[in-house]
Design an enzyme around this catalytic site. Structure first.
Site, PDB file in Angstrom:
ATOM      1  N   SER A 176      46.924  40.462  33.376  1.00  0.00           N
ATOM      2  CA  SER A 176      46.164  41.522  32.709  1.00  0.00           C
ATOM      3  C   SER A 176      47.084  42.665  32.316  1.00  0.00           C
ATOM      4  O   SER A 176      48.151  42.858  32.923  1.00  0.00           O
ATOM      5  CB  SER A 176      45.070  42.048  33.657  1.00  0.00           C
ATOM      6  OG  SER A 176      44.520  43.262  33.201  1.00  0.00           O
ATOM      7  N   TYR A 189      42.404  45.053  41.999  1.00  0.00           N
ATOM      8  CA  TYR A 189      42.470  44.105  40.885  1.00  0.00           C
ATOM      9  C   TYR A 189      43.824  44.185  40.188  1.00  0.00           C
ATOM     10  O   TYR A 189      44.478  43.160  39.933  1.00  0.00           O
ATOM     11  CB  TYR A 189      41.347  44.420  39.901  1.00  0.00           C
ATOM     12  CG  TYR A 189      41.365  43.614  38.620  1.00  0.00           C
ATOM     13  CD1 TYR A 189      40.828  42.337  38.574  1.00  0.00           C
ATOM     14  CD2 TYR A 189      41.905  44.147  37.440  1.00  0.00           C
ATOM     15  CE1 TYR A 189      40.825  41.599  37.396  1.00  0.00           C
ATOM     16  CE2 TYR A 189      41.912  43.420  36.267  1.00  0.00           C
ATOM     17  CZ  TYR A 189      41.371  42.154  36.244  1.00  0.00           C
ATOM     18  OH  TYR A 189      41.372  41.427  35.077  1.00  0.00           O
TER      19      TYR A 189
END
Length: 285
Positions: A176, A189
């Site tokens: 990401s 995350y």
């Protein structure tokens, strides 16, 4: 792709359901014209029921591959994806379970090979995220759950798939933009996504002698079920506006990166690398 922002909305279930989103993401690869580059091959896509995973799975089918999709419990989304793959004349199996469970990963890989005949491509895509405004209040349970799904599950799935992969096979991991920029409300995350970058680079070196390439894709703000399942209605409506292009991307705009990295025709000299479909943000590192 439309520049119209998505309306406020939220979902109470992680990792979210595409069938409940307004508008529905562009994830069916409707404009993709395959050339048969994966004919005779089998791909396994975790989180393949919706969002980026769905677009990638359908892209493989359009390029001639049979596909196994793994999902947690989003049965309706999984059936839709399976239907779209089979409409391309390819076989598809959908397997429900938690990739955070090493035994499930072993069983899923075995089932894919038994039912589809082989395994050539692994896409580690499944993930979850949970907003925490104040890191001092983050729970141990949340951190452990996020790491179990996002990075440990990726390791267990890769370990399960490796005995079935061979020279010329490919692994593509989903990291990401948060691995590079961080996110103050998604610290656990973001940390898992940074770990995935390191995992990709290390695994690429480990599997080089076996002729198995390993790469990753680091999407920016993409319109997937994970967004309304993670954020408030107001924040969901703002998703993607901070990207240089001023909008959220669609899964169909991300999936070609995975197809490129999985193809020995297109990326035979690429391993240990990360592609960045993120709406124009310059990422170094």
């Amino acid at each position: 792709m439309t520049d119209t922002p998505q309306p406020p909305q939220s979902q109470s279930h992680q990792p979210g359901r595409e069938s409940e989103m307004t508008p529905r993401p562009a994830s069916a690869m409707e404009n993709w014209r395959g050339s048969g580059k994966f004919t005779g091959k089998v791909a396994l896509v975790t989180g393949g029921d919706s969002g980026i995973g769905r677009a990638v799975a359908i892209g493989f089918a359009k390029e001639g591959a049979d596909v196994a999709i793994l999902y947690l419990d989003e049965a309706e989304d999984a059936r839709d994806t399976q239907r779209l793959i089979e409409a391309e004349g390819r076989r598809c199996i959908a397997i429900a379970g938690d990739i955070g469970d090493p035994q499930f990963c072993q069983d899923a890989a075995k089932q894919a090979v038994e039912r589809l005949g082989r395994l050539d491509i692994l896409v580690n895509n499944a993930a979850e995220q949970h907003v925490c405004e104040d890191f001092s209040e983050i729970s141990v349970a949340q951190v452990e759950r996020t790491f179990r799904t996002n990075i440990l599950g990726m390791m267990w799935m890769t370990k399960a798939a490796l005995p079935h992969l061979k020279e010329g096979s490919a692994i593509v991991n989903t990291t990401s933009i948060t691995a590079y920029q961080g996110n103050p409300t998604l610290i656990d995350y973001s940390s898992t996504k940074g770990a995935i970058v390191a995992f990709t680079r290390a695994l690429a070196k480990s599997l080089q002698e076996k002729g198995i390439r390993v790469n990753a894709v680091a999407p920016g703000p993409i319109w997937t079920p994970l967004i309304p399942a993670s954020f408030s209605e107001e924040r969901t409506a703002e998703h993607g506006k901070s990207a240089p292009m001023g909008r959220a991307g669609q899964p169909d705009e991300v999936a070609p990166s995975y197809l490129f990295l999985a193809s020995n025709l297109d990326s035979s000299y690429i391993s240990g690398q990360v592609l960045h479909p993120n709406g124009g943000t310059v990422v170094n590192g």
